[in-house]
Write an enzyme that holds these catalytic residues in place. Structure first.
Site, PDB file in Angstrom:
ATOM      1  N   TYR A  44       0.531  -1.200  -0.296  1.00  0.00           N
ATOM      2  CA  TYR A  44       0.017   0.015  -0.074  1.00  0.00           C
ATOM      3  C   TYR A  44       1.303   1.445   0.121  1.00  0.00           C
ATOM      4  O   TYR A  44       1.797   1.593   1.058  1.00  0.00           O
ATOM      5  CB  TYR A  44      -1.065  -0.170   1.319  1.00  0.00           C
ATOM      6  N   TYR A  59     -12.565  -7.356   3.457  1.00  0.00           N
ATOM      7  CA  TYR A  59     -12.145  -6.225   2.589  1.00  0.00           C
ATOM      8  C   TYR A  59     -12.628  -6.383   1.740  1.00  0.00           C
ATOM      9  O   TYR A  59     -13.472  -7.229   1.389  1.00  0.00           O
ATOM     10  CB  TYR A  59     -10.782  -6.379   2.359  1.00  0.00           C
ATOM     11  N   LYS A 100     -22.187   6.798  -3.251  1.00  0.00           N
ATOM     12  CA  LYS A 100     -21.929   9.156  -3.728  1.00  0.00           C
ATOM     13  C   LYS A 100     -20.849   8.686  -5.070  1.00  0.00           C
ATOM     14  O   LYS A 100     -21.632   9.563  -5.719  1.00  0.00           O
ATOM     15  CB  LYS A 100     -20.957   8.574  -2.931  1.00  0.00           C
ATOM     16  N   ARG A 149     -10.457   2.528  -9.896  1.00  0.00           N
ATOM     17  CA  ARG A 149     -12.399   1.905  -9.675  1.00  0.00           C
ATOM     18  C   ARG A 149     -12.906   2.092 -11.307  1.00  0.00           C
ATOM     19  O   ARG A 149     -13.845   2.144 -11.154  1.00  0.00           O
ATOM     20  CB  ARG A 149     -12.353   2.214  -8.953  1.00  0.00           C
TER      21      ARG A 149
END
Length: 329
Positions: free
Chosen positions: A57, A220, A231, A244
């Site tokens: 990450y 997860y 949203k 995404r």
């Protein structure tokens, strides 16, 4: 906040844990350090004492920020979860099993799954340094490495437990067959896997196996990387380099939007957000021990923690499940 025992260990983890993938920045359109540190502080201050990160990450950045955020805090009141087994630097690149091509600071690089004993020992020392601690509460294999014997990986984890550098060992993204093979060498604490309202495949075999064998499940992507917040359907804008754009393409977005509209009255009746309703539903599913929730700022972290205040009746859960059955037909 609620706390749950992880598998057969003595670890008590917050039912909703802070997921630190997004604050690493890579694949998420960057990050704001000040906001990220504030998010971790807010999570801890609201009872979310379990922090889940990984070297991958941000290519070390997420672990470094977690280390900075917990500096000066009571370490015994925090459960640090991190991972190993994804490599990208020059010394390891090309070893193990090729995973995918990525980019860091504008430079292309290749990521490999690599879980040999020597690499695990190396990665743990690097993680301890970045996190600013002398032990990790739960160390997890990030992805299965088909070029390394599972027994070798488990033997390394067993050694680290004996040395006191980790309290417990887990895996991520393991199948039932892989869990069985691993447990011939070492009793595992957990399996971290993808699970959400839109992705319930683990209910078929992995959940029954985990319940029968006292293996914790850490879920997860319960929000499907933000899709289930609603949203995205309300002028949510993603940066150009946000992964995404492609990820959401796997779903029938019209049907997802209609599903969220049908369950939103439940959230509204409790003065809660869709995100909080989805998180709470996930924590109540059989076999799920911990649910990971990411947050880029303090406000989001507090909202995630407050999801556990929702009291869902049997009728409300049934309504949600009926609507889910329509969505997944």
């Amino acid at each position: 906040m609620e706390y749950r025992k992880l598998g057969n260990t003595n670890l008590q983890l917050s039912t909703i844990a802070y997921g630190a993938f997004a604050i690493g920045g890579n694949m998420w359109g960057g990050n704001e350090k000040k906001d990220s540190i504030a998010a971790v502080h807010a999570a801890l201050d609201h009872g979310m004492t379990t922090l889940d990160t990984a070297p991958f990450y941000g290519f070390g950045l997420s672990e470094e920020m977690i280390g900075e955020a917990i500096n000066g805090r009571d370490r015994t009141a925090i459960q640090l979860l991190t991972k190993f087994g994804l490599v990208w630097d020059g010394s390891n690149q090309g070893k193990g099993e090729f995973f995918f091509d990525a980019e860091h600071n504008g430079k292309p690089l290749s990521v490999y799954k690599y879980a040999t004993k020597a690499n695990i020992i190396k990665e743990v020392e690097e993680s301890l340094t970045r996190l600013g601690t002398d032990y990790i509460d739960l160390l997890q294999l990030h992805w299965p490495d088909n070029t390394t014997r599972i027994s070798e990986t488990m033997e390394a984890l067993e050694l680290l437990i004996q040395q006191g550098k980790i309290k417990a060992a887990g895996v991520s993204n393991y199948s039932v067959a892989q869990l069985r093979e691993a447990e011939a060498t070492l009793k595992l604490a957990s399996n971290q896997v993808s699970y959400s309202m839109l992705n319930r495949s683990i209910e078929r075999d992995l959940v029954p196996h985990a319940l029968e064998n006292q293996i914790g499940i850490i879920a997860y992507s319960p929000m499907e990387r933000g899709l289930l917040t609603g949203k995205y359907f309300n002028d949510g804008k993603l940066k150009a380099d946000d992964h995404r754009h492609g990820y959401f393409g796997q779903f029938d977005l019209d049907r997802v939007q209609q599903f969220l509209e049908r369950i939103s009255p439940v959230a509204e009746s409790k003065s809660a957000t869709l995100s909080q309703l989805v998180l709470r539903w996930t924590t109540l599913q059989p076999g799920i021990t911990v649910v990971l929730a990411g947050a880029r700022n303090a406000e989001q972290a507090i909202a995630n923690a407050d999801a556990l205040r929702l009291d869902l009746s049997a009728e409300e859960l049934n309504l949600i499940n009926v609507e889910l059955s329509k969505l997944n037909r």
